[in-house]
Enzyme design. Structure first.
Site, mmCIF file in Angstrom:
data_model
loop_
_atom_site.group_PDB
_atom_site.id
_atom_site.type_symbol
_atom_site.label_atom_id
_atom_site.label_comp_id
_atom_site.label_asym_id
_atom_site.label_seq_id
_atom_site.Cartn_x
_atom_site.Cartn_y
_atom_site.Cartn_z
ATOM 1 N N ASP A 152 3.406 0.034 -1.360
ATOM 2 C CA ASP A 152 2.062 -0.229 -0.841
ATOM 3 C C ASP A 152 1.125 0.959 -1.066
ATOM 4 O O ASP A 152 1.568 2.108 -1.171
ATOM 5 C CB ASP A 152 2.118 -0.526 0.650
ATOM 6 C CG ASP A 152 2.825 -1.828 0.967
ATOM 7 O OD1 ASP A 152 2.977 -2.651 0.050
ATOM 8 O OD2 ASP A 152 3.227 -2.002 2.131
ATOM 9 N N LYS A 153 -0.153 0.660 -1.088
ATOM 10 C CA LYS A 153 -1.178 1.688 -1.259
ATOM 11 C C LYS A 153 -0.963 2.857 -0.304
ATOM 12 O O LYS A 153 -1.019 4.020 -0.704
ATOM 13 C CB LYS A 153 -2.561 1.081 -1.028
ATOM 14 C CG LYS A 153 -3.702 2.087 -0.995
ATOM 15 C CD LYS A 153 -5.024 1.428 -0.628
ATOM 16 C CE LYS A 153 -6.137 2.455 -0.491
ATOM 17 N NZ LYS A 153 -7.420 1.827 -0.082
#
Length: 341
Positions: A152-153
């Site tokens: 994830d970011k």
């Protein structure tokens, strides 16, 4: 409103028509379309109307507030999606290992891995195109990095990316196997609220897009995708007043689903610290803490998750490569604060 063809495609790339019934007569054009097309936002529908992509009775209507009449035939023509062509961008990349076949990077929190809606630039892919240059021999005939797994970011840690077709195929096969028959290993460090009752466990719970919020993932009973997370307690934090405040866990994936660790940990009542999507109900716990831990927790603006271990078989020479990433500063500072609690 009578729906003539409203099995709405996920790709948003086909035309459809609607016929206005008495219940929707007199309403705004954009409001009527938005009410029946959950896959499109009101703003997106307004933009399509202004671009001439909506007709009423065969005539283009470019005013979103146009009032429709009973029996009007509405047609929305969705333009074909354009595949973005990522360009190289001079974005700093922490390279852990690189040869002519692949590259291993230590991704900072806040960096999106792959271009997508709302993030066509400023991603790890843009950075690698610039960094690797002509050493990218091509994935599928295109000079681009081959993404075989993502984080994830706002998760930090290790990623391996292919530079050649051969490497891409070999790595993809290992990640599809999830280490069941080979040396692939992935371990994440997670700081979670509370303390699990045991020292280790396994979460086996299917995951799917949430029906309430399509941007989120949810545990489902009868459908979704198979997902298994193994966890082990590495350290517990607490005092006499709050003996089970938080824990440091090591999580290992047997499957690789979107938001898997975050959703699974929330599912068993121990969401990640800082996870506003799946642990928002625990925000009040931080307000009951004393300083400086209160400020550390409230100032931690991402999920406390770090991909700290990655091992795999080199797809060209067969050697097992093993990499470990130290905690980034924000994670290390939060961990230190919890240890002093």
């Amino acid at each position: 409103m009578t729906d003539n063809s409203l099995e709405y495609p996920a790709g948003l790339d086909q035309d459809f028509s609607l016929t206005v019934d008495a219940a929707d007569a007199g309403k705004r054009l954009d409001a009527v379309l938005a009410a029946h097309l959950e896959a499109l936002s009101r703003n997106r529908i307004q933009s399509l109307i202004k671009s001439g992509d909506v007709t009423v009775g065969g005539a283009k209507i470019v005013e979103p507030k146009y009032r429709v009449n009973e029996g009007d035939a509405l047609t929305l023509t969705l333009p074909q999606a354009e595949d973005p062509e990522p360009k190289g961008e001079d974005i700093p990349v922490s390279v852990v290992f690189e040869d002519e076949h692949l590259i291993v990077v230590d991704k900072p929190a806040g960096l999106v891995v792959h271009p997508g809606a709302g993030n066509w630039t400023g991603t790890l892919v843009n950075a690698l195109i610039h960094h690797c240059g002509d050493s990218l021999s091509g994935i599928g005939g295109v000079k681009r990095p081959g993404i075989v797994h993502r984080i994830d970011k706002d998760t930090s840690g290790l990623l391996v990316v292919a530079k050649t077709d051969q490497a891409h195929q070999g790595l993809a096969a290992q990640f599809a196997d999830h280490g069941r028959t080979g040396p692939l290993e992935r371990a994440y460090s997670a700081l979670v609220w509370g303390a699990p009752s045991g020292l280790k466990g396994t979460i086996n719970a299917n995951l799917a897009r949430s029906q309430a919020n399509r941007q989120k993932i949810a545990v489902v009973k009868t459908s979704g995708r198979h997902a298994i997370t193994h966890w082990q307690v590495k350290e517990r934090f607490g005092n006499a007043e709050q003996p089970a405040l938080a824990s440091l866990l090591e999580c290992r994936l047997e499957t690789g689903r979107t938001h898997q660790i975050r959703v699974h940990m929330a599912h068993i009542g121990h969401p990640l610290i800082g996870d506003d999507d799946y642990g928002s109900g625990f925000k009040t716990k931080a307000n009951r803490l004393d300083e400086p831990l209160k400020s550390l927790v409230n100032g931690f603006h991402r999920q406390a998750l770090h991909a700290g271990l990655l091992a795999f078989e080199h797809p060209a020479n067969g050697k097992t490569l093993h990499f470990e990433s130290p905690y980034p500063d924000d994670f290390a500072n939060l961990l230190s604060g919890l240890q002093k609690f």
